[in-house]
Design a protein around this motif. Structure first.
Motif, PDB file in Angstrom:
ATOM      1  N   SER A  97       0.814  -1.215   0.000  1.00  0.00           N
ATOM      2  CA  SER A  97       0.000   0.000   0.000  1.00  0.00           C
ATOM      3  C   SER A  97       0.849   1.267   0.000  1.00  0.00           C
ATOM      4  N   ASP A  98       2.090   1.202   0.534  1.00  0.00           N
ATOM      5  CA  ASP A  98       2.919   2.403   0.647  1.00  0.00           C
ATOM      6  C   ASP A  98       4.198   2.357  -0.183  1.00  0.00           C
ATOM      7  N   PHE A  99       4.556   1.225  -0.734  1.00  0.00           N
ATOM      8  CA  PHE A  99       5.845   1.071  -1.399  1.00  0.00           C
ATOM      9  C   PHE A  99       5.651   0.658  -2.855  1.00  0.00           C
ATOM     10  N   SER A 100       6.407   1.282  -3.753  1.00  0.00           N
ATOM     11  CA  SER A 100       6.342   0.916  -5.167  1.00  0.00           C
ATOM     12  C   SER A 100       7.729   1.023  -5.785  1.00  0.00           C
ATOM     13  N   VAL A 101       7.911   0.311  -6.881  1.00  0.00           N
ATOM     14  CA  VAL A 101       9.124   0.425  -7.680  1.00  0.00           C
ATOM     15  C   VAL A 101       8.724   1.024  -9.023  1.00  0.00           C
ATOM     16  N   PHE A 102       9.679   1.681  -9.679  1.00  0.00           N
ATOM     17  CA  PHE A 102       9.357   2.288 -10.967  1.00  0.00           C
ATOM     18  C   PHE A 102      10.541   2.219 -11.910  1.00  0.00           C
ATOM     19  N   GLY A 103      10.206   2.311 -13.182  1.00  0.00           N
ATOM     20  CA  GLY A 103      11.199   2.392 -14.241  1.00  0.00           C
ATOM     21  C   GLY A 103      10.922   3.619 -15.083  1.00  0.00           C
ATOM     22  N   ARG A 104      11.948   4.110 -15.707  1.00  0.00           N
ATOM     23  CA  ARG A 104      11.843   5.340 -16.487  1.00  0.00           C
ATOM     24  C   ARG A 104      12.458   5.114 -17.868  1.00  0.00           C
ATOM     25  N   LEU A 105      11.795   5.632 -18.890  1.00  0.00           N
ATOM     26  CA  LEU A 105      12.328   5.603 -20.248  1.00  0.00           C
ATOM     27  C   LEU A 105      11.988   6.940 -20.894  1.00  0.00           C
ATOM     28  N   GLY A 106      13.016   7.634 -21.372  1.00  0.00           N
ATOM     29  CA  GLY A 106      12.769   8.945 -21.945  1.00  0.00           C
ATOM     30  C   GLY A 106      13.944   9.450 -22.741  1.00  0.00           C
TER      31      GLY A 106
END
Length: 166
Positions: A97-106
């Motif tokens: 509920s409070d933690f997430s992972v992310f990826g970025r492409l740009g």
């Protein structure tokens, strides 16, 4: 005139504050740039803003200062300064509920300036931007994040930051 500008700025910010999905933030960290066999290290900071289309997809625009470092080779100082304008898609996956992972492409527009006795060289490049990180939500609006970015084949940045979601 100053009062009119201040009122216009407050009105613009209040409009953004009412718009669900928008966020702003900043971070600070370390950058490392390898240029023709030379390694420069600096303190990096960024300001960014974005829009969450959903819990998993966002678009983000930011300005990153890559820092400044001087190295001396055979008593000759070389100073490198860099910055970047960045736009990217950010894909995130919640792990609770409070933690997430992310990826970025740009993509980012990098500008570097190398100065040395008797001259300077300036270079502007457009390169792919990739990154990954994690975000911890302190509250619904406020979160902390850590991220690694590769702004170019010779440029790496590791940061800690915070964001505020409207």
């Amino acid at each position: 005139m100053k009062k009119i500008i201040a009122l216009a700025a407050i009105a613009a910010l209040s409009t953004v504050a009412q718009a669900d999905g928008f966020y702003i933030g900043g971070d600070v960290g370390k950058s490392r740039i390898s240029d023709e066999g030379l390694k420069f290290k600096g303190t990096s900071y960024a300001l960014f803003g974005g829009y969450n289309f959903s819990d998993n997809v966002a678009v983000e625009l930011g300005y990153r200062n890559l820092g400044k470092d001087t190295i001396t080779i055979r008593n000759v100082p070389f100073t490198l300064k860099g910055n970047a304008l960045q736009v990217s898609a950010v894909l995130s996956a919640p792990l609770g509920s409070d933690f997430s992972v992310f990826g970025r492409l740009g993509v980012n527009r990098l500008e570097g300036k190398l100065t040395f006795p008797g001259g300077a060289e300036k270079e502007t490049l457009t390169r792919a931007l990739i990154g990954f990180g994690a975000r911890y939500a302190i509250s619904k609006e406020f979160g902390l994040r850590a991220e690694f970015q590769k702004a170019a084949s010779d440029t790496q940045v590791f940061t800690f930051g915070a964001d505020y979601r409207f």
